[in-house]
Each structure stands twice: as structure tokens, then as C-alpha cells.
Design a protein around this motif. Sequence first.
Motif, mmCIF file in Angstrom:
data_model
loop_
_atom_site.group_PDB
_atom_site.id
_atom_site.type_symbol
_atom_site.label_atom_id
_atom_site.label_comp_id
_atom_site.label_asym_id
_atom_site.label_seq_id
_atom_site.Cartn_x
_atom_site.Cartn_y
_atom_site.Cartn_z
ATOM 1 N N UNK A 205 21.751 -17.765 15.592
ATOM 2 C CA UNK A 205 22.775 -16.718 15.703
ATOM 3 C C UNK A 205 22.573 -15.569 14.718
ATOM 4 N N UNK A 206 22.288 -15.806 13.431
ATOM 5 C CA UNK A 206 22.208 -14.676 12.496
ATOM 6 C C UNK A 206 21.203 -13.598 12.897
ATOM 7 N N UNK A 207 19.995 -13.994 13.259
ATOM 8 C CA UNK A 207 18.989 -12.999 13.639
ATOM 9 C C UNK A 207 19.400 -12.273 14.915
ATOM 10 N N UNK A 208 19.982 -13.018 15.859
ATOM 11 C CA UNK A 208 20.437 -12.390 17.105
ATOM 12 C C UNK A 208 21.542 -11.380 16.824
ATOM 13 N N UNK A 209 22.439 -11.721 15.905
ATOM 14 C CA UNK A 209 23.517 -10.801 15.542
ATOM 15 C C UNK A 209 22.976 -9.550 14.866
ATOM 16 N N UNK A 210 21.978 -9.728 14.009
ATOM 17 C CA UNK A 210 21.368 -8.557 13.357
ATOM 18 C C UNK A 210 20.878 -7.558 14.401
ATOM 19 N N UNK A 211 20.173 -8.062 15.407
ATOM 20 C CA UNK A 211 19.615 -7.190 16.448
ATOM 21 C C UNK A 211 20.715 -6.587 17.315
#
Length: 383
Positions: A205-211
Motif C-alpha cells: 500500500x505505501x508505494x501505491x499510495x505514493x504514486x
Amino acid sequence: MKMIEIELTGAEVLMPSGIEAATLSLAQGQIADAPAGRAVDLTGYRILPGIIDVHGDGFERHMAPRRGAMKQMNEGIAAAEAEIAANGITTAVLAQFVSWEGGLRGLDFANQVFDAMRATREDVVTDLRPQLRFETHMLELYDDLPARIADWQVEYVVFNDHLPHDRLAQGRKPPRLTGQALKAGRNPDVHFQMLLDMHARGGHVPAALDALCKALAEQGVRLGSHDDHTTGQRATWQARGAHVAEFPETLEAAEAAKTAGDLVVLGSPNVVRGGSHKGNASALDLIAMGICDAIASDYHYPSPRRAALMLAKSGLMGIEGAWALVSSGPAAVLGLTDRGTLEPGKRADLVILDDRDRVAATISGGRVSYMTGDIAQRFVAAA
């Protein structure tokens, strides 16, 4: 759209400098700096800037008053606006979920709500604005979400994570799972497995949220977080460009937002109750500490007015500062420079209160959205 041209005389008016006995002129949907139209005597009334509600989901009860009663969405918007206007709100952000909870908070229902808001935009007087509240672990929606948001004409997105992670980490069913599953139209076992699967892929989730946040920011979408609990959470959201902290649950999270220069929105029911119904940080305490930029209706449209007046009467702050939390403060949260105060050139957004602090009339963009019988007689008599 017919906008009234009128002079409101005899009332006490909340100007940026404080309460004054002043004449307020309205013309072409704005506060005018010269006499305009006929005069209406409002002696005994108070005129204040219209309430700007930066986050409210009380409209849900109008969109689907009973399970399955979701057919006339446009009429639901009209009914919600009637309640909103009756409570002195001239700009209202309707916070619609897209959540794994399904039902009224599912993707299909959100589509219907946003479609209805677009379809009724020219039919309502109140400035109704859509907000998307998005559950962060719904990774399957990420790829299409920026395009959906553009199509929905949503300019404000707030993120939250309501998964019961502690229980899911132990493989235990959360409380009320069966009722929640049935509301979503799912088999309880299927619903539980879905929650377990979303929890299990939390590491992605964190990397997906960043993008996702980067893409939405490039679209000009305003971003916020909801229910921050720790300093670390708020710092992470701040780094993603989410500069609004809605309803932080702890003092440390609220202080972190304020220290970083972000905007803090608290719930007006929390103010009226004197504390959070969930045991979170007290909005009264945070306001007293200067850690609040706006208070929102949350789930109860009468509360912004009641909370602002309560703050002023308590002596915690003057009426100017208290009312700013429901007018100019929310305007700043939404980036709206054309409203929030009663100054020439600003939108003619105002609420008129009687001598018992009840809403007697609401005017949004120079058009009457709500008016009671007693004050209506004065307008008719001046014709």
C-alpha cells in the motif's frame, strides 16, 4: 439564475472586524459596496457569513433512507440540500466513501451519488461539492482511480484506513462482521476473507499510495488524510502532499499537522458534545490550544452553527474567531478566496439568525436557499 438585489438594514452584521450595526447590500450574487435595490428591515436579527462545511456525510440518510431505497438519487440530493440550507450552510462538501464496506460506501453507490451531483448542479442553490473518502487498501482500484476522479469532477480526496488490522493479524473476525457483510450484500465468510486478503497485502500500500497521490496532485486534486493517530502517520501524509488533516484522533497527530503548516479540520459534534464519542482527542481542547483551522458537520448538519455559537458564548473565543471556524477557516481549507467573509466583492453567502440563534434565512451566491415565515414577511413587505 435570478439573484436578489437588496439592502439589508437594521441588523447586527459580523464584519471581519467584529459585530457592527451595518447595512449589507447584495447585487449580482456578491456583497456590494454601494446601495442596491429595495431595503429590508432586519432589526432584531444577526447576519453572519454563510457556513462552509468542509466535510459532511449526513446526506447519506437522504440518498438511501432504507436499504434498497436508492432509486431517486436526484431527489435525494434535493432533500439533502434542503436540510443543509436550513442549517445556514451555503457551501457543503459531500463526503462520499469508496470503501470495502460496500453498500452506501461501495463503488457503485459512489458512482450514483457523483452522477446525481452533476445532474442536479444547476437545480440547487447551495454550492454542493463532492469529496471522495477512499479506503487505502483497495489496491484493485488504484489504476483507474485518477480517471474516475476526473470523470466524477471531484477536486478533494481524503484517505483513510478503517481495516481492523489488530484482529485480522490474529486471524480473528472483527465485531459486527455479519451485519456489515449483509449490508454489503456479501456472504459473511467471503467478506471476512476479503478483509484478510486486504490486510495481507498491506505491504504494497505505501508505494501505491505514493504514486496515486502524485498522480492526483498533478491533476490539481486537493488531498487530505482522515483519523491520523500518530506523528509518523501525519508526516507520511504530509510528504505525499496531503495537507489537510481531518479529525486527527490524538493531540500528537494534530500538533504534528499544525507544526508542519498543514490545516486541521475537527468535528463540530465533538465540540457540541464536549468530547469525542469514540474517546479521541477533545475538539474543545484542541481549539483552546489553537490547533484547529475549521470545524465540519461530520454527520450532523446543525452542529457547525451550534458549535461556533457555543464557543463564543463560553468565552473561549470571540464571535469573530468562533465563526471563522465555520466560514473563513473552511474557505482556506478548500482554497476558496471568494467567500468566507462579508466584504465587498465576495460571494453573497450569508446566514441570518433570529434573537434565539435559530436560522431565519440562508442566502447562497445571492439566491435564497432557505427562509422562515417571520422573516419572509419582512422581505414581502419591502417589495
